[in-house]
Design a protein around this motif. Sequence first.
Motif, PDB file in Angstrom:
ATOM      1  N   LEU A  99       0.822  -1.213   0.000  1.00 53.71           N
ATOM      2  CA  LEU A  99       0.000   0.000   0.000  1.00 53.71           C
ATOM      3  C   LEU A  99       0.852   1.257   0.000  1.00 53.71           C
ATOM      4  O   LEU A  99       0.572   2.223  -0.721  1.00 53.71           O
ATOM      5  CB  LEU A  99      -0.932  -0.002   1.224  1.00 53.71           C
ATOM      6  N   ALA A 100       1.906   1.255   0.803  1.00 52.07           N
ATOM      7  CA  ALA A 100       2.798   2.406   0.877  1.00 52.07           C
ATOM      8  C   ALA A 100       3.493   2.637  -0.455  1.00 52.07           C
ATOM      9  O   ALA A 100       3.677   3.778  -0.898  1.00 52.07           O
ATOM     10  CB  ALA A 100       3.833   2.200   1.984  1.00 52.07           C
ATOM     11  N   PHE A 101       3.867   1.541  -1.127  1.00 53.23           N
ATOM     12  CA  PHE A 101       4.523   1.659  -2.429  1.00 53.23           C
ATOM     13  C   PHE A 101       3.596   2.310  -3.449  1.00 53.23           C
ATOM     14  O   PHE A 101       4.010   3.180  -4.220  1.00 53.23           O
ATOM     15  CB  PHE A 101       4.956   0.281  -2.922  1.00 53.23           C
ATOM     16  N   HIS A 102       2.324   1.906  -3.454  1.00 49.46           N
ATOM     17  CA  HIS A 102       1.368   2.488  -4.397  1.00 49.46           C
ATOM     18  C   HIS A 102       1.214   3.987  -4.161  1.00 49.46           C
ATOM     19  O   HIS A 102       1.168   4.778  -5.104  1.00 49.46           O
ATOM     20  CB  HIS A 102       0.009   1.800  -4.257  1.00 49.46           C
ATOM     21  N   SER A 103       1.139   4.376  -2.911  1.00 45.98           N
ATOM     22  CA  SER A 103       0.985   5.791  -2.581  1.00 45.98           C
ATOM     23  C   SER A 103       2.193   6.605  -3.040  1.00 45.98           C
ATOM     24  O   SER A 103       2.049   7.667  -3.657  1.00 45.98           O
ATOM     25  CB  SER A 103       0.784   5.944  -1.070  1.00 45.98           C
ATOM     26  N   TYR A 116       7.349  16.974 -17.105  1.00 43.50           N
ATOM     27  CA  TYR A 116       7.386  16.671 -18.535  1.00 43.50           C
ATOM     28  C   TYR A 116       5.971  16.835 -19.098  1.00 43.50           C
ATOM     29  O   TYR A 116       5.114  15.993 -18.894  1.00 43.50           O
ATOM     30  CB  TYR A 116       7.885  15.248 -18.772  1.00 43.50           C
ATOM     31  N   GLU A 117       5.745  17.940 -19.819  1.00 42.21           N
ATOM     32  CA  GLU A 117       4.408  18.276 -20.289  1.00 42.21           C
ATOM     33  C   GLU A 117       3.807  17.210 -21.194  1.00 42.21           C
ATOM     34  O   GLU A 117       2.609  16.955 -21.184  1.00 42.21           O
ATOM     35  CB  GLU A 117       4.458  19.613 -21.046  1.00 42.21           C
ATOM     36  N   SER A 118       4.650  16.554 -21.998  1.00 38.14           N
ATOM     37  CA  SER A 118       4.148  15.593 -22.974  1.00 38.14           C
ATOM     38  C   SER A 118       3.920  14.209 -22.377  1.00 38.14           C
ATOM     39  O   SER A 118       3.439  13.306 -23.056  1.00 38.14           O
ATOM     40  CB  SER A 118       5.126  15.473 -24.151  1.00 38.14           C
ATOM     41  N   MET A 119       4.236  14.033 -21.112  1.00 37.72           N
ATOM     42  CA  MET A 119       4.109  12.713 -20.492  1.00 37.72           C
ATOM     43  C   MET A 119       2.674  12.449 -20.038  1.00 37.72           C
ATOM     44  O   MET A 119       2.042  13.282 -19.408  1.00 37.72           O
ATOM     45  CB  MET A 119       5.050  12.612 -19.284  1.00 37.72           C
ATOM     46  N   LYS A 120       2.171  11.281 -20.399  1.00 40.45           N
ATOM     47  CA  LYS A 120       0.872  10.811 -19.914  1.00 40.45           C
ATOM     48  C   LYS A 120       1.100   9.472 -19.222  1.00 40.45           C
ATOM     49  O   LYS A 120       1.954   8.702 -19.631  1.00 40.45           O
ATOM     50  CB  LYS A 120      -0.113  10.647 -21.068  1.00 40.45           C
ATOM     51  N   TYR A 121       0.317   9.192 -18.197  1.00 43.61           N
ATOM     52  CA  TYR A 121       0.513   7.926 -17.502  1.00 43.61           C
ATOM     53  C   TYR A 121      -0.811   7.366 -16.984  1.00 43.61           C
ATOM     54  O   TYR A 121      -1.793   8.090 -16.798  1.00 43.61           O
ATOM     55  CB  TYR A 121       1.498   8.085 -16.336  1.00 43.61           C
ATOM     56  N   SER A 122      -0.807   6.064 -16.793  1.00 48.71           N
ATOM     57  CA  SER A 122      -1.917   5.366 -16.160  1.00 48.71           C
ATOM     58  C   SER A 122      -1.323   4.491 -15.065  1.00 48.71           C
ATOM     59  O   SER A 122      -0.409   3.708 -15.320  1.00 48.71           O
ATOM     60  CB  SER A 122      -2.668   4.500 -17.177  1.00 48.71           C
ATOM     61  N   LEU A 123      -1.836   4.634 -13.854  1.00 50.76           N
ATOM     62  CA  LEU A 123      -1.342   3.864 -12.717  1.00 50.76           C
ATOM     63  C   LEU A 123      -2.387   2.843 -12.311  1.00 50.76           C
ATOM     64  O   LEU A 123      -3.479   3.186 -11.864  1.00 50.76           O
ATOM     65  CB  LEU A 123      -1.013   4.790 -11.543  1.00 50.76           C
ATOM     66  N   GLY A 124      -2.036   1.570 -12.487  1.00 54.32           N
ATOM     67  CA  GLY A 124      -2.944   0.502 -12.113  1.00 54.32           C
ATOM     68  C   GLY A 124      -2.777   0.123 -10.648  1.00 54.32           C
ATOM     69  O   GLY A 124      -1.658  -0.129 -10.194  1.00 54.32           O
ATOM     70  N   ASN A 125      -3.881   0.109  -9.921  1.00 45.55           N
ATOM     71  CA  ASN A 125      -3.852  -0.213  -8.502  1.00 45.55           C
ATOM     72  C   ASN A 125      -4.019  -1.727  -8.327  1.00 45.55           C
ATOM     73  O   ASN A 125      -5.117  -2.237  -8.102  1.00 45.55           O
ATOM     74  CB  ASN A 125      -4.970   0.535  -7.772  1.00 45.55           C
ATOM     75  N   ALA A 126      -2.905  -2.445  -8.457  1.00 45.51           N
ATOM     76  CA  ALA A 126      -2.945  -3.907  -8.356  1.00 45.51           C
ATOM     77  C   ALA A 126      -3.390  -4.366  -6.971  1.00 45.51           C
ATOM     78  O   ALA A 126      -3.963  -5.458  -6.831  1.00 45.51           O
ATOM     79  CB  ALA A 126      -1.576  -4.487  -8.697  1.00 45.51           C
ATOM     80  N   TYR A 127      -3.139  -3.555  -5.967  1.00 48.87           N
ATOM     81  CA  TYR A 127      -3.542  -3.928  -4.604  1.00 48.87           C
ATOM     82  C   TYR A 127      -5.061  -4.021  -4.495  1.00 48.87           C
ATOM     83  O   TYR A 127      -5.611  -5.056  -4.100  1.00 48.87           O
ATOM     84  CB  TYR A 127      -2.992  -2.929  -3.590  1.00 48.87           C
ATOM     85  N   ASP A 128      -5.755  -2.941  -4.864  1.00 50.58           N
ATOM     86  CA  ASP A 128      -7.216  -2.931  -4.756  1.00 50.58           C
ATOM     87  C   ASP A 128      -7.856  -3.915  -5.724  1.00 50.58           C
ATOM     88  O   ASP A 128      -8.886  -4.535  -5.404  1.00 50.58           O
ATOM     89  CB  ASP A 128      -7.749  -1.527  -5.022  1.00 50.58           C
TER      90      ASP A 128
END
Length: 305
Positions: A99-103, A116-128
């Motif tokens: 949980l701490a790592f995800h945060s 970085y203005e051109s950077m887009k990201y998606s963070l998958g919450n594998a824990y939940d």
Amino acid sequence: MFLTLECGSASEEKPAVFVLGNSTADVRTNSFLPSSNARANFPHNGIDFPHSRATGRNLMALGARKFGIISVPPIGCCPSQRVLSGTGECLEVLNELALAFHSELGAVLKKLSSEYESMKYSLGNAYDMTMDVIVNPLPHFKDVKSACCGSGTLNAEGICDPKARLCLKRHKYLFWDLYHSTHAASKLAAVTLYTGGPRFVTPMNFSQTIKLVSSAALINGKQKYGVNSVSFVPADTPLKVAEYFNIGGIFRVGSILDSPTAGKMCLNTSMMGTDYRAFIEVVIENHEDIVQSWHLNGYAFWIVA
């Protein structure tokens, strides 16, 4: 000649795609932790990297712009850790670390995207994602504690080898062996990452994002308006006819990119490729002082949200 030179320079560049999969012993992960011996920064590790160096690469410099990152699942609930708990339940101390790592990972990605203005990201919450299945296994799984392949208590006291005990219906198990998930679990995770909502993926899911930005420019002394630096020119042959009869030279998929470019505006028959049955986020921006009308055309195109 103008079309070939200008549009070729603006559209031949392909979006970079990098697929990385690391565990604690894989390339780079622990290479900079002084106290860790689980490293892979020596031959033959990294043999497929440029210059065969297993030292990591600057992905932004190589052209990567959208990042799909998956955080750590509740590792305390792996069969191997349930066995160690003595009760068959999850080891909460390890889950707290996940949980701490995800945060922390979310904070790092947010900071990087602001730098970085051109950077887009998606963070998958594998824990939940995983805990949701463990708490509510049906209708997907029958067993979310034991390993399908192994031996001993919870089938998790031995590795999956030719002598191991194998379950009858592996698609009903969350875990394949004492550490790893089954194919069915991985498939469910992939669908969630690709189409899931903000509970499991933020700030957007892994589906394709198309950013269309309008602009204006003079081309051959005439005022033109375009999208992502391409001003549309109708083809002499209808596009569907050209595709059906496989007539070359009429259009080219990828003649317009899915994000703005810094190149000069050019004339072209704009064609952008997507995946069949893909969920696509379309972002439309108009920085001009006039109202722009938009027409999106495709064989099967539905607005879902």
